[in-house]
Design an enzyme around this catalytic site. Sequence first.
Site, PDB file in Angstrom:
ATOM      1  CB  SER A  17      -0.935   0.024   1.213  1.00 55.76           C
ATOM      2  OG  SER A  17      -0.193  -0.066   2.417  1.00 55.76           O
ATOM      3  CG  ASP A  24      -4.476   5.143   6.862  1.00 51.22           C
ATOM      4  OD1 ASP A  24      -3.290   4.951   7.198  1.00 51.22           O
ATOM      5  OD2 ASP A  24      -4.978   4.582   5.862  1.00 51.22           O
ATOM      6  CG  HIS A  72      -1.256   3.771   4.679  1.00 47.03           C
ATOM      7  ND1 HIS A  72      -2.442   3.208   5.122  1.00 47.03           N
ATOM      8  CD2 HIS A  72      -0.571   2.786   4.041  1.00 47.03           C
ATOM      9  CE1 HIS A  72      -2.478   1.931   4.752  1.00 47.03           C
ATOM     10  NE2 HIS A  72      -1.355   1.649   4.104  1.00 47.03           N
TER      11      HIS A  72
END
Length: 358
Positions: free
Chosen positions: A43, A333, A336
Site C-alpha cells: 500500500s 490514517d 499510512h
Amino acid sequence: MQGQRNNLISSSSCVHVFCIFLALLVAGTGSEKVPAVIVFGDSSVDAGNNNFIPTVARSNFAPYGRDFKGGKPTGRFSNGRIPTDFISEAVGVKPYIPAYLDPKYNISDFATGVTFASAATGYDNATSEVLSVIPLWKQLDFYKDYQTKLKAHVGESKANQTISEALYMMSLGTNDFLENYYAIPGRSSEYTPRQYENFLAGIAESFIRKLHGLGARKISLGGLPPMGCLPLERTTNFVGGNECVPSYNAIALEFNNKLKKLTVKLNKELPGIRLVFSNPYFILLQIITKPAHYGFQSTSVACCATGMFEMGYACRRGDMFTCSDASKFVFWDSFHPTEKTNAIVANYVVKNVLAEFL
C-alpha cells in the site's frame, strides 16, 4: 549555498511542490537517464490496483485522495500522492505513476512508469492471502506481461533499452510482520522472528535475481519504516503508555540490516546490477521525534477519523471526524503517512540514495 538549500528542504516552510523543485536543484536531477519508474510492493506504493480485484483492502473513496489532483480518491492510501509519485517527478519522468490494472491507462502511459503494487501484500504469499490481494510473484507475472506489451508498442530495441535503464522500486515487508506474523496464528508457530526475517530476505533475494534475469539493472530495495511508531501500534500499546513499540522498531532495524547486506551480496554476484538500499527508517523516525522541525503538529494520531486505529473503510465511516489540514499530521490514517510526509521521505531518498542513477 549548498547547506542553505539542504536546510530549506527540511524546514517547516517546505511544501510539496517546492520540496520537489528544491530537491531537483540540490541533486541536479531532471535528466533523461531514467526513462521509466517501475514499482513493486504494498500500500505504500499502490496507486489503485486493489480497486480492480475482489478485496476489502481499498481506499478508492473519500476522504482518501482529497488533496490529490482533482480531489478524487484513486486507491492511493493517502490524502494525496505517494512516495513513488514524488520520486518519479524528481527523476524527471512524470508526477504520477499509474496502476497497471486501471483500465483508464494503457501501454502508452505505462511506457514511462507503472506500479504493480497491491495494498496489504508482502514478500510472504501467506501475507497476500490474508486479504486476498496480489502476491509478489503475481506482480512479477504482470511485469512480464508489461514487457511483452512494451515491445509491441515501441519495438524490441527501444523496449530493451527502457527495461535496462528504468528505475525499479521495491517497497514491502511491513504487512508481513504487522498483518501476518504478529497478527494471526501460522508463521509465528513456524519461525522465530529472526528466522522469519531470514525467510523474507530469501524471498527478496529470489525476486531480485528474477528481476535481474528479466533485464532490470537499476533497482531500489526499500526497507521497513519504524513500524512500532505507526498510530495503530501506538494506540494499542497500553502497557507502554501509547508510545512507540520498541520491539517492532527493533525488528525493523534488524530486517533492514539484512536487506542492506543483501544489496552488497547481490551487487557482487549479479553482472551489471546497480542495487541500492532505500531506507525510510531514520528519516521517518526523525520526522516523528522532531515534528516541529518539519512543520507537523501531530505524530501519535492520524488525520483520518479519530486517528487512532482507522484505515480503509473505517476512515470513510469516520469521515466527519477527519482533520481539516492534513499537512499538520505525519500520518494520514493509522498505517499510512500523509502526502507531506511522503514528499519529505521521497526527497530524502532521491538525494541520498537514488542520486547515483541520475
